[in-house]
Design a protein around this motif. Structure first.
Motif, PDB file in Angstrom:
ATOM      1  N   ARG A   1      12.319  21.962   9.645  1.00 21.16           N
ATOM      2  CA  ARG A   1      11.951  23.043   8.443  1.00 21.16           C
ATOM      3  C   ARG A   1      11.136  24.093   8.968  1.00 21.16           C
ATOM      4  NH1 ARG A   1       9.476  19.424   3.554  1.00 21.16           N
ATOM      5  NH2 ARG A   1      10.222  21.199   2.478  1.00 21.16           N
ATOM      6  N   ASP A   2      11.060  25.201   8.119  1.00 23.42           N
ATOM      7  CA  ASP A   2       9.908  26.260   8.584  1.00 23.42           C
ATOM      8  C   ASP A   2       8.959  26.486   7.548  1.00 23.42           C
ATOM      9  OD1 ASP A   2      10.945  27.834   6.172  1.00 23.42           O
ATOM     10  OD2 ASP A   2      12.827  28.522   7.320  1.00 23.42           O
ATOM     11  N   ALA A   3       7.970  27.051   7.934  1.00 17.63           N
ATOM     12  CA  ALA A   3       6.872  27.365   7.003  1.00 17.63           C
ATOM     13  C   ALA A   3       6.999  27.690   5.509  1.00 17.63           C
ATOM     14  CB  ALA A   3       5.693  28.194   7.712  1.00 17.63           C
ATOM     15  N   GLU A   4       7.972  28.938   5.227  1.00 13.84           N
ATOM     16  CA  GLU A   4       8.220  29.222   4.044  1.00 13.84           C
ATOM     17  C   GLU A   4       9.025  28.050   3.300  1.00 13.84           C
ATOM     18  OE1 GLU A   4       8.182  31.767   1.130  1.00 13.84           O
ATOM     19  OE2 GLU A   4       7.126  31.886   3.079  1.00 13.84           O
ATOM     20  N   SER A   5       9.741  27.294   3.958  1.00 15.76           N
ATOM     21  CA  SER A   5      10.611  26.348   3.098  1.00 15.76           C
ATOM     22  C   SER A   5       9.457  25.556   2.592  1.00 15.76           C
ATOM     23  CB  SER A   5      11.943  25.863   3.501  1.00 15.76           C
ATOM     24  OG  SER A   5      11.451  25.046   4.854  1.00 15.76           O
ATOM     25  N   VAL A   6       8.733  25.092   3.567  1.00 16.36           N
ATOM     26  CA  VAL A   6       7.828  24.131   3.195  1.00 16.36           C
ATOM     27  C   VAL A   6       6.687  24.530   2.053  1.00 16.36           C
ATOM     28  CG1 VAL A   6       5.745  22.602   4.053  1.00 16.36           C
ATOM     29  CG2 VAL A   6       7.837  22.777   5.331  1.00 16.36           C
ATOM     30  N   LEU A   7       6.406  25.796   2.033  1.00 13.40           N
ATOM     31  CA  LEU A   7       5.280  26.431   1.401  1.00 13.40           C
ATOM     32  C   LEU A   7       5.971  26.507  -0.392  1.00 13.40           C
ATOM     33  CD1 LEU A   7       2.779  27.794   0.605  1.00 13.40           C
ATOM     34  CD2 LEU A   7       3.753  29.954   1.309  1.00 13.40           C
TER      35      LEU A   7
ATOM     36  N   ARG B   1       0.978  -1.272  -0.104  1.00 13.89           N
ATOM     37  CA  ARG B   1       0.004  -0.188   0.054  1.00 13.89           C
ATOM     38  C   ARG B   1       0.847   1.230  -0.017  1.00 13.89           C
ATOM     39  NH1 ARG B   1      -5.168  -0.299   4.124  1.00 13.89           N
ATOM     40  NH2 ARG B   1      -6.067  -2.293   3.232  1.00 13.89           N
ATOM     41  N   PHE B   2       0.329   2.291  -0.333  1.00 12.38           N
ATOM     42  CA  PHE B   2       1.085   3.594  -0.559  1.00 12.38           C
ATOM     43  C   PHE B   2       0.459   4.669   0.146  1.00 12.38           C
ATOM     44  CE2 PHE B   2       2.480   0.773  -3.927  1.00 12.38           C
ATOM     45  CZ  PHE B   2       4.157   0.964  -3.741  1.00 12.38           C
ATOM     46  N   ASN B   3       1.252   5.653   1.023  1.00 13.36           N
ATOM     47  CA  ASN B   3       0.744   6.630   1.528  1.00 13.36           C
ATOM     48  C   ASN B   3       1.585   7.887   1.306  1.00 13.36           C
ATOM     49  OD1 ASN B   3      -1.534   5.597   3.787  1.00 13.36           O
ATOM     50  ND2 ASN B   3       0.366   4.124   3.700  1.00 13.36           N
ATOM     51  N   HIS B   4       1.113   9.053   1.159  1.00 11.31           N
ATOM     52  CA  HIS B   4       1.830  10.217   0.980  1.00 11.31           C
ATOM     53  C   HIS B   4       2.588  10.840   2.275  1.00 11.31           C
ATOM     54  CE1 HIS B   4       2.064  11.410  -3.061  1.00 11.31           C
ATOM     55  NE2 HIS B   4       0.750  10.877  -3.485  1.00 11.31           N
ATOM     56  N   VAL B   5       3.756  11.049   2.542  1.00 10.91           N
ATOM     57  CA  VAL B   5       4.083  11.429   3.813  1.00 10.91           C
ATOM     58  C   VAL B   5       5.175  12.745   3.670  1.00 10.91           C
ATOM     59  CG1 VAL B   5       5.554  10.728   5.830  1.00 10.91           C
ATOM     60  CG2 VAL B   5       3.994   8.963   4.531  1.00 10.91           C
ATOM     61  N   LEU B   6       4.776  13.658   4.243  1.00 15.65           N
ATOM     62  CA  LEU B   6       5.655  14.795   4.252  1.00 15.65           C
ATOM     63  C   LEU B   6       6.467  15.015   5.284  1.00 15.65           C
ATOM     64  CD1 LEU B   6       6.040  17.501   2.457  1.00 15.65           C
ATOM     65  CD2 LEU B   6       4.463  18.645   3.731  1.00 15.65           C
ATOM     66  N   GLU B   7       7.863  15.120   5.305  1.00 21.67           N
ATOM     67  CA  GLU B   7       8.719  15.179   6.355  1.00 21.67           C
ATOM     68  C   GLU B   7       8.900  16.730   6.642  1.00 21.67           C
ATOM     69  OE1 GLU B   7      10.492  12.907   8.079  1.00 21.67           O
ATOM     70  OE2 GLU B   7       9.802  11.129   6.770  1.00 21.67           O
ATOM     71  N   LEU B   8       8.958  16.957   7.963  1.00 20.26           N
ATOM     72  CA  LEU B   8       8.936  18.452   8.541  1.00 20.26           C
ATOM     73  C   LEU B   8       9.851  18.628   9.589  1.00 20.26           C
ATOM     74  CD1 LEU B   8       5.044  18.265   8.772  1.00 20.26           C
ATOM     75  CD2 LEU B   8       6.426  19.493   7.095  1.00 20.26           C
TER      76      LEU B   8
ATOM     77  N   PHE C   1       1.831  18.649  -2.515  1.00 19.45           N
ATOM     78  CA  PHE C   1       2.333  19.190  -1.296  1.00 19.45           C
ATOM     79  C   PHE C   1       3.849  18.712  -1.214  1.00 19.45           C
ATOM     80  CE2 PHE C   1      -2.180  19.408  -0.674  1.00 19.45           C
ATOM     81  CZ  PHE C   1      -2.473  20.434   0.275  1.00 19.45           C
ATOM     82  N   ASN C   2       4.467  17.800  -2.032  1.00 16.70           N
ATOM     83  CA  ASN C   2       5.730  17.487  -2.407  1.00 16.70           C
ATOM     84  C   ASN C   2       5.925  16.327  -1.366  1.00 16.70           C
ATOM     85  OD1 ASN C   2       8.121  17.781  -3.785  1.00 16.70           O
ATOM     86  ND2 ASN C   2       8.965  18.847  -2.140  1.00 16.70           N
ATOM     87  N   GLY C   3       5.152  15.686  -0.953  1.00 16.54           N
ATOM     88  CA  GLY C   3       5.364  14.305  -0.016  1.00 16.54           C
ATOM     89  C   GLY C   3       5.968  13.285  -0.953  1.00 16.54           C
TER      90      GLY C   3
END
Length: 348
Positions: A152-158, A142-149, A305-307
Motif C-alpha cells: 500500500r502507499d500513503a495516499e491509499s491508506v489516508l 482479547r481484541f487489538n486493532h491491526v492495520l494491514e500495510l 484508521f480503518n484497522g
C-alpha cells in the motif's frame, strides 16, 4: 514429545523469521528477565531433534502459591505465549502438533498441580487455543486493532480513514507541531506521562520508567520513539514503537493531548504510518498494531484508521480465575490500584 530448557542463544536460533513480533525476540526476553524476580524458563518442544514449539514462561513461588505466567504483568508486554513450528501444511497434523505441544508444556511446568496458578496471553498469531480448553483451562478473547500495510502507499491508506480523521491530519500540516524521533530519555518521559495520567484517574501504571529506557536503548534496531513538540519545544505527546518480523506495535504513549483543536496522537500515528510505508528502515513492516480494541470508547477512535479487530487469547487455570476475582474485589474495597505480590502474577 520432549520439552527442553533452552538458553537465549538457542531460543534465538530456533525462533522463526516471520510470524513473531518484538516480544518473543531474545533481546526483549533478556530485558524482561532482568526486570523480573521470577525464573525465566524458555521451553522448546522437540520430536527427536526437530523443534516443533516454543513457550517462554516466568515462574515465581510465593508460599503457598506457585505462579507460571507468560508474559509477566507490570512491564506493558501485551502478549507472549506459544510459538508453533509446524513441519506440515496439513491442518490435521498442525492441530495434532498444537495439542501434543500444549500437553507436554503444561506437564513440564506442572500447571496441573495444586496451588499452581497458570496464565498466559498468546499473540495474535497463536489462533487455536482449543488444546487449553480441552485441558480444562479458561480461554477468553482479547481484541487489538491491526492495520494491514503490505503493498500500500500513503495516499491509499489516508483515503481509507474516516473523513474527520483525514481533515484532522491535513490540518496538522498547518500547525507549528514538530514530530521527530528521539532516544531513550524520551521513552522514559513517555512512560512517566502514562504513570501521571493513570494516577490522575486513581489508577496504577506499574511499568518502571527504567524499563522503558532500557527497551529504547537495548532494542535500538527494533524501537523508535516518536515525540510531538510545540513551537517552543514543549513536549505534547509521544509514542514508543516496537517492530520485528513484519509487525510494528504501538507499545507505550498516546496520552490524551490536543493542540489548537487537533488530536496530537492522530498526528503521531500518521507519522508512524508514513514512516512504515516510506522509511527503508521499516520496509519489512506489514502490519501496525494499534493495541486494545476491547474498550468501546478507545475502539471507536482507533476504528477511524480503518484497522481490523484481530483476536488473541488469554488462557487461565481455574485457580488463577478465582485469584483474579478475589484480588479485584479486595482492591476495590481497599481503593487500591495494585498489589505488590499478587499483581506480579495476574495478567493485566
Amino acid at each position: 514429545m520432549e520439552i527442553r530448557r533452552l538458553s537465549l542463544d538457542e531460543w534465538g536460533d530456533l525462533l522463526p523469521d516471520s510470524g513473531v513480533g518484538p516480544f518473543h525476540q531474545p533481546e526483549m526476553l533478556a530485558l524482561i528477565d532482568e526486570h523480573e524476580a521470577g525464573d525465566m524458563q524458555l521451553l522448546g518442544g522437540f520430536r527427536g531433534q526437530q523443534p516443533v514449539g516454543l513457550l517462554p514462561v516466568f515462574v515465581r513461588t510465593m508460599y503457598p502459591l506457585r505462579f507460571v505466567i507468560s508474559p509477566p504483568p507490570g512491564l506493558a508486554v501485551p502478549w507472549l505465549g506459544p510459538v508453533l513450528l509446524p513441519t506440515s501444511p496439513k491442518q490435521r497434523k498442525r492441530e495434532k502438533l498444537n495439542e501434543q505441544f500444549t500437553e507436554a508444556a503444561l506437564d513440564a511446568v506442572d500447571a496441573g498441580k495444586f496451588r499452581t496458578l497458570f496464565g498466559i496471553v498468546g499473540s495474535p498469531k497463536y489462533g487455536d487455543p482449543r488444546p487449553y480448553l480441552w485441558s480444562d483451562h479458561n480461554v477468553e478473547p482479547r481484541f487489538n486493532h491491526v492495520l494491514e500495510l503490505a503493498d500500500r502507499d500513503a495516499e491509499s491508506v489516508l483515503q481509507s480513514f474516516t473523513r474527520d480523521l483525514r481533515k484532522e491530519i491535513r490540518k496538522g500540516d498547518e500547525l507549528d507541531v514538530a514530530i521527530t524521533t528521539e532516544g531513550a530519555a524520551a521513552a522514559e518521559r513517555i512512560c512517566g506521562e502514562l504513570k501521571d495520567r493513570h494516577a490522575a484517574q486513581g489508577l496504577a501504571y506499574p511499568t518502571p520508567r527504567s524499563f522503558a529506557r532500557s527497551v529504547a536503548t537495548r532494542l535500538e534496531d527494533n524501537a523508535k520513539v516518536y515525540v510531538a513538540r510545540g513551537p517552543d519545544g514543549e513536549f505534547l505527546s509521544g509514542i514508543t514503537l516496537l517492530h520485528a518480523n513484519g509487525d510494528a506495535i504501538f507499545w507505550q504513549g498516546g496520552t490524551k493531548a490536543n493542540y489548537e483543536g487537533v488530536s496530537v496522537n492522530s498526528l503521531l500515528h500518521w507519522e508512524i504510518l508514513t514512516d512504515i510505508l516510506e522509511d527503508p528502515d521499516l520496509e519489512s513492516v506489514e502490519r501496525y498494531h494499534f493495541g486494545n480494541a476491547l474498550n468501546r470508547r478507545i475502539s471507536r477512535y482507533k476504528s477511524k484508521f480503518n484497522g481490523e479487530p484481530v483476536v488473541n487469547y488469554e488462557i487461565k487455570s481455574d485457580l488463577m480465575v478465582l485469584a483474579r476475582k478475589a484480588h479485584t474485589a479486595r482492591n476495590e474495597l481497599a481503593g487500591k490500584g495494585i498489589d505488590d505480590v499478587t499483581d506480579w502474577a495476574l495478567p493485566t
